[in-house]
Design a protein around this motif. Structure first.
Motif, PDB file in Angstrom:
ATOM      1  N   GLU A 107       8.074  -5.140  -3.464  1.00 56.00           N
ATOM      2  CA  GLU A 107       8.353  -4.033  -2.541  1.00 56.00           C
ATOM      3  C   GLU A 107       8.088  -2.684  -3.216  1.00 56.00           C
ATOM      4  O   GLU A 107       7.507  -1.777  -2.619  1.00 56.00           O
ATOM      5  N   SER A 108       8.496  -2.572  -4.466  1.00 54.37           N
ATOM      6  CA  SER A 108       8.260  -1.345  -5.224  1.00 54.37           C
ATOM      7  C   SER A 108       6.767  -1.120  -5.432  1.00 54.37           C
ATOM      8  O   SER A 108       6.271   0.013  -5.294  1.00 54.37           O
ATOM      9  N   SER A 111       5.339   0.037  -2.017  1.00 53.67           N
ATOM     10  CA  SER A 111       5.732   1.372  -1.556  1.00 53.67           C
ATOM     11  C   SER A 111       5.314   2.501  -2.491  1.00 53.67           C
ATOM     12  O   SER A 111       5.058   3.608  -2.025  1.00 53.67           O
ATOM     13  N   HIS A 112       5.224   2.237  -3.787  1.00 57.21           N
ATOM     14  CA  HIS A 112       4.906   3.309  -4.736  1.00 57.21           C
ATOM     15  C   HIS A 112       3.529   3.191  -5.377  1.00 57.21           C
ATOM     16  O   HIS A 112       2.960   4.197  -5.791  1.00 57.21           O
ATOM     17  N   ASN A 114       0.784   1.253  -4.089  1.00 63.42           N
ATOM     18  CA  ASN A 114      -0.268   0.792  -3.172  1.00 63.42           C
ATOM     19  C   ASN A 114      -0.778  -0.606  -3.508  1.00 63.42           C
ATOM     20  O   ASN A 114      -1.978  -0.875  -3.472  1.00 63.42           O
ATOM     21  N   ASN A 115       0.124  -1.481  -3.897  1.00 62.63           N
ATOM     22  CA  ASN A 115      -0.184  -2.884  -4.217  1.00 62.63           C
ATOM     23  C   ASN A 115      -1.180  -3.052  -5.361  1.00 62.63           C
ATOM     24  O   ASN A 115      -1.864  -4.070  -5.433  1.00 62.63           O
ATOM     25  N   GLU A 153      13.587   5.792 -10.138  1.00 63.81           N
ATOM     26  CA  GLU A 153      13.334   4.608  -9.319  1.00 63.81           C
ATOM     27  C   GLU A 153      13.052   3.396 -10.198  1.00 63.81           C
ATOM     28  O   GLU A 153      13.520   2.290  -9.920  1.00 63.81           O
TER      29      GLU A 153
END
Length: 167
Positions: A107-108, A111-112, A114-115, A153
Motif C-alpha cells: 500500500e505504501s 501510494s507514495h 507509484n508501484n 511515514e
C-alpha cells in the motif's frame, strides 16, 4: 556466561565514527541499532526496536565483532560471549503476519512510490521462508520512502511491519 536483560550497550569511538561518516554498504538495520545504542539502553530497551530476540542478538553480535559497540554487565565491560549468540531465527512468520506486512508495504509503495517496487515486493513475499528473507525488501522500501523525504511515514510504517512480523 550469558547476557542478562540488564546488560548495557554503548558505542565505541569506532562506532561513533561510523555514524558520522556513514560508510557505504553498511547495513541500514545495523546503523539504526548503532544509533540507538547510547550506554543507557539495556537489552530489554533495545527489544522495543527489534522484538525478535534472535535477530537483535545477531545484529548486536555483528556490531560487537566489528568493534562498533561494547557491553557492560554488572558494572564491568565484557565481551559479548559466543554462548549469547543465537542463530538467526529460521521460523517462518505466520500467514497473517506476512499478509499484514505485505499489505502495509504494498500500500505504501502504491501510494507514495507509484508501484516502483511492486515486482520486488511480490517476488520477495511469495518466496519468504523466514523473517530475515524480507530484510533486503524492507531496507529498499525504507530507502525509497526516505529519499522522497517521507521519513515520518517510513518510520511509522516500519514500526507497523515489525509489529506484524513479531507476532
Amino acid at each position: 556466561m550469558r547476557l542478562d536483560q540488564s546488560a548495557l550497550f554503548f558505542r565505541t569511538d569506532r562506532g561513533s565514527h561510523e555514524l558520522r561518516e556513514r560508510s557505504p554498504g553498511f547495513p541500514n538495520r545495523q546503523r539504526q541499532l548503532l544509533f540507538l545504542i547510547d550506554g543507557k539502553k539495556c537489552l530489554t530497551d533495545l527489544m522495543a526496536f527489534n522484538p525478535d530476540l534472535d535477530d537483535l542478538t545477531l545484529h548486536l553480535t555483528q556490531l560487537h565483532q566489528q568493534g562498533l559497540i561494547a557491553c557492560r554487565q554488572n558494572g564491568q565491560s565484557i565481551r559479548i560471549p559466543p554462548a549469547a549468540v543465537r542463530a538467526t531465527s529460521r521460523r517462518r512468520p505466520s500467514e497473517q503476519a506476512l499478509l499484514t506486512a505485505y499489505s502495509i508495504i504494498a500500500e505504501s509503495d502504491a501510494s507514495h512510490l507509484n508501484n516502483q517496487l511492486a515486482s520486488m515486493i511480490n517476488t520477495t513475499f511469495s518466496a519468504v521462508q523466514c523473517s530475515s528473507d524480507l530484510q533486503y525488501c524492507i531496507d529498499r522500501w525504507q530507502k525509497a520512502l526516505r529519499e522522497l523525504g517521507l521519513d515520518r511515514e517510513a518510520s511509522e510504517a516500519l514500526w507497523q511491519v515489525r509489529s506484524a512480523l513479531s507476532d
